[in-house]
Design an enzyme around this catalytic site. Structure first.
Site, PDB file in Angstrom:
ATOM      1  CB  CYS A  77     -15.231  36.304  68.870  1.00  0.00           C
ATOM      2  SG  CYS A  77     -15.457  35.418  70.424  1.00  0.00           S
TER       3      CYS A  77
ATOM      4  CB  CYS B 266     -20.466  35.035  70.041  1.00  0.00           C
ATOM      5  SG  CYS B 266     -19.061  36.000  70.516  1.00  0.00           S
TER       6      CYS B 266
ATOM      7  CB  CYS C 257     -17.955  28.665  70.889  1.00  0.00           C
ATOM      8  SG  CYS C 257     -17.783  29.524  69.315  1.00  0.00           S
TER       9      CYS C 257
HETATM   10 FE1  FES Z   1     -17.131  31.572  69.914  1.00  0.00          FE
HETATM   11 FE2  FES Z   1     -17.535  34.205  70.167  1.00  0.00          FE
HETATM   12  S1  FES Z   1     -17.661  32.683  71.720  1.00  0.00           S
HETATM   13  S2  FES Z   1     -17.304  33.073  68.341  1.00  0.00           S
END
Ligand code: FES
Length: 167
Positions: free
Chosen positions: A109, A65, A36
């Site tokens: 996350c 995020c 991500c």
């Molecule tokens: Fe990857 Fe939150 S979307 S750390």
């Protein structure tokens, strides 16, 4: 993501705790998630509490995020007053605290925060300049997270593996 969780994350984001670099930190951990693109750095400062070395303060910086920021905010409050061993014994769901159970797509996350905590606290995980065995100077370790992405920084960034993400 369910509406209740979205609301709890939004509330945590309204007043995030412990954001920013921590001057004179004793320990620093930086992790990234290559899927991500999120990165998180955590600084920890210890104090003596009746002969016990406990966490006096922890702060963080993160890119992007909201869930990772909300968890880091809660986790940096949660680990205050704990020894490194006690903080390392906390599980991902403990760190997410009052956010409650996270949906599968958001667990990584919280794992990013857990990874940064491990990177900062586990023995032998101290950040070192890339070409020298000596521990990184605090002033270098305390560099802004954005600055650390510059190629010559020499900061170790731990990328969490996919197996850990899938847990
Ligand atoms: Fe990857 Fe939150 S979307 S750390």
């Amino acid at each position: 993501m369910d509406k209740d969780l979205e609301k709890r994350i939004r509330e945590a984001m309204l007043n995030p705790q412990n954001m920013g670099e921590l001057a004179n930190a004793d320990s620093v951990g930086t992790v990234g998630n290559s899927d991500c693109g999120e990165m998180l750095r955590l600084w920890v400062k210890f104090k003596d509490d009746n002969g016990r070395k406990v966490i006096d303060k922890a702060t963080f910086q993160s890119f992007g995020c909201e869930t990772a920021i909300a968890v880091a905010s809660l986790a940096t409050e949660l680990i205050r007053g704990k020894t490194a061993e006690e903080a390392l014994a906390l599980k991902t769901e403990d760190l997410a605290g009052e956010l409650g159970p996270l949906p599968p797509m958001k667990i990584h996350c919280a794992q990013l925060v857990e990874g940064a905590l491990r990177s900062a606290l586990e023995p032998g995980e101290e950040l070192k300049p890339a070409s020298a065995p000596a521990p990184m100077a605090v002033s270098q370790a305390s560099a802004n997270l954005g600055d650390s992405l510059k190629p010559k920084e020499g900061v170790k960034i731990v990328f969490l593996n996919k197996k850990q993400d899938a847990q």
